[in-house]
Design an enzyme around this catalytic site. Sequence first.
Site, PDB file in Angstrom:
ATOM      1  N   GLU A  30       0.826  -1.206   0.000  1.00 17.02           N
ATOM      2  CA  GLU A  30       0.000   0.000   0.000  1.00 17.02           C
ATOM      3  C   GLU A  30       0.863   1.259   0.000  1.00 17.02           C
ATOM      4  O   GLU A  30       2.087   1.193   0.159  1.00 17.02           O
ATOM      5  CB  GLU A  30      -0.964  -0.048   1.194  1.00 17.02           C
ATOM      6  CG  GLU A  30      -1.925  -1.225   1.053  1.00 17.02           C
ATOM      7  CD  GLU A  30      -3.010  -1.274   2.111  1.00 17.02           C
ATOM      8  OE1 GLU A  30      -2.947  -0.524   3.105  1.00 17.02           O
ATOM      9  OE2 GLU A  30      -3.943  -2.083   1.938  1.00 17.02           O
ATOM     10  N   GLU A  47      -1.622 -10.149  -6.030  1.00 16.41           N
ATOM     11  CA  GLU A  47      -1.590 -10.963  -7.255  1.00 16.41           C
ATOM     12  C   GLU A  47      -0.744 -10.298  -8.336  1.00 16.41           C
ATOM     13  O   GLU A  47       0.013 -10.950  -9.055  1.00 16.41           O
ATOM     14  CB  GLU A  47      -2.994 -11.157  -7.831  1.00 16.41           C
ATOM     15  CG  GLU A  47      -3.980 -11.811  -6.920  1.00 16.41           C
ATOM     16  CD  GLU A  47      -4.754 -10.812  -6.057  1.00 16.41           C
ATOM     17  OE1 GLU A  47      -4.121  -9.927  -5.429  1.00 16.41           O
ATOM     18  OE2 GLU A  47      -5.978 -10.936  -5.993  1.00 16.41           O
ATOM     19  N   CYS A  75      -9.381  -9.280  -7.180  1.00 21.04           N
ATOM     20  CA  CYS A  75     -10.180  -8.129  -7.630  1.00 21.04           C
ATOM     21  C   CYS A  75     -10.213  -8.104  -9.162  1.00 21.04           C
ATOM     22  O   CYS A  75      -9.443  -8.804  -9.837  1.00 21.04           O
ATOM     23  CB  CYS A  75      -9.607  -6.828  -7.062  1.00 21.04           C
ATOM     24  SG  CYS A  75      -8.141  -6.244  -7.927  1.00 21.04           S
ATOM     25  N   CYS A 102      -6.911  -7.379 -10.973  1.00 21.62           N
ATOM     26  CA  CYS A 102      -5.981  -8.516 -10.934  1.00 21.62           C
ATOM     27  C   CYS A 102      -6.437  -9.628 -11.871  1.00 21.62           C
ATOM     28  O   CYS A 102      -5.608 -10.297 -12.497  1.00 21.62           O
ATOM     29  CB  CYS A 102      -5.835  -9.033  -9.508  1.00 21.62           C
ATOM     30  SG  CYS A 102      -4.868  -7.903  -8.491  1.00 21.62           S
TER      31      CYS A 102
HETATM   32  N1  THU Z   1      -6.053  -6.509  -2.386  1.00 15.72           N
HETATM   33  C1  THU Z   1      -5.220  -7.444  -2.940  1.00 15.72           C
HETATM   34  O1  THU Z   1      -4.030  -7.512  -2.632  1.00 15.72           O
HETATM   35  N2  THU Z   1      -5.756  -8.300  -3.816  1.00 15.72           N
HETATM   36  C2  THU Z   1      -7.053  -8.305  -4.222  1.00 15.72           C
HETATM   37  O2  THU Z   1      -7.416  -9.038  -5.132  1.00 15.72           O
HETATM   38  C3  THU Z   1      -8.023  -7.465  -3.524  1.00 15.72           C
HETATM   39  C4  THU Z   1      -7.454  -6.381  -2.697  1.00 15.72           C
HETATM   40  C5  THU Z   1      -5.469  -5.550  -1.450  1.00 15.72           C
HETATM   41  C6  THU Z   1      -5.413  -4.129  -1.983  1.00 15.72           C
HETATM   42  C7  THU Z   1      -5.410  -3.327  -0.706  1.00 15.72           C
HETATM   43  O3  THU Z   1      -4.067  -3.223  -0.250  1.00 15.72           O
HETATM   44  C8  THU Z   1      -6.187  -4.182   0.287  1.00 15.72           C
HETATM   45  O4  THU Z   1      -6.241  -5.487  -0.263  1.00 15.72           O
HETATM   46  C9  THU Z   1      -7.603  -3.685   0.541  1.00 15.72           C
HETATM   47  O5  THU Z   1      -8.286  -3.531  -0.658  1.00 15.72           O
END
Ligand code: THU
Length: 160
Positions: free
Chosen positions: A64, A75, A112, A115
């Site tokens: 982040e 991912e 998500c 990804c």
């Molecule tokens: N996040 C992922 O790493 N992968 C996903 O497929 C969904 C979301 C992370 C992004 C962010 O740092 C946190 O989860 C909250 O959305």
Amino acid sequence: MKKIKIETELEVYDSVSSLPSELKDLMHKAQKARENAYAPYSLFKVGAALLLETGEVIIGNNQENAAFPSGLCAERVAVYHAGATYPGKTIKALALTARSLNHEVRTPTPPCGACRQALAEYEVKQQTPISVYFMGETGNVVKAASVKDLLPLIFDSSYL
Ligand code: THU
């Protein structure tokens, strides 16, 4: 007018321990990677592990940033690392797990949309399905046999 129905079949395993051993190991690596996520803003840690055809495993976790959109999901950290370091090597499977520092995540956490699109690029390129196994911190593990099963109406270079 006619209607088109899109159906997806997913497999659900009771827990990590009911996965085939190669996938169990992969999920354990994703769990380990998850703990090194840098998620001070969402407190939602995600770990990813990619299994290559050679048996090598590439891990990723979410990174982040104070400028929120500059962060990246687990991912994509993993798949771009694989693309950068092992170009041309087929990705067989992805294991994905998420944990919140606020509550217990029992619901399997799928990749998500962004990804899914990033993964789709590599699946189309390698012309071999990438199976995706995803879970929360505990509980069921869901398996999609291909990224296509998670991203119907996939957009790829054939449309360009
Ligand atoms: N996040 C992922 O790493 N992968 C996903 O497929 C969904 C979301 C992370 C992004 C962010 O740092 C946190 O989860 C909250 O959305």
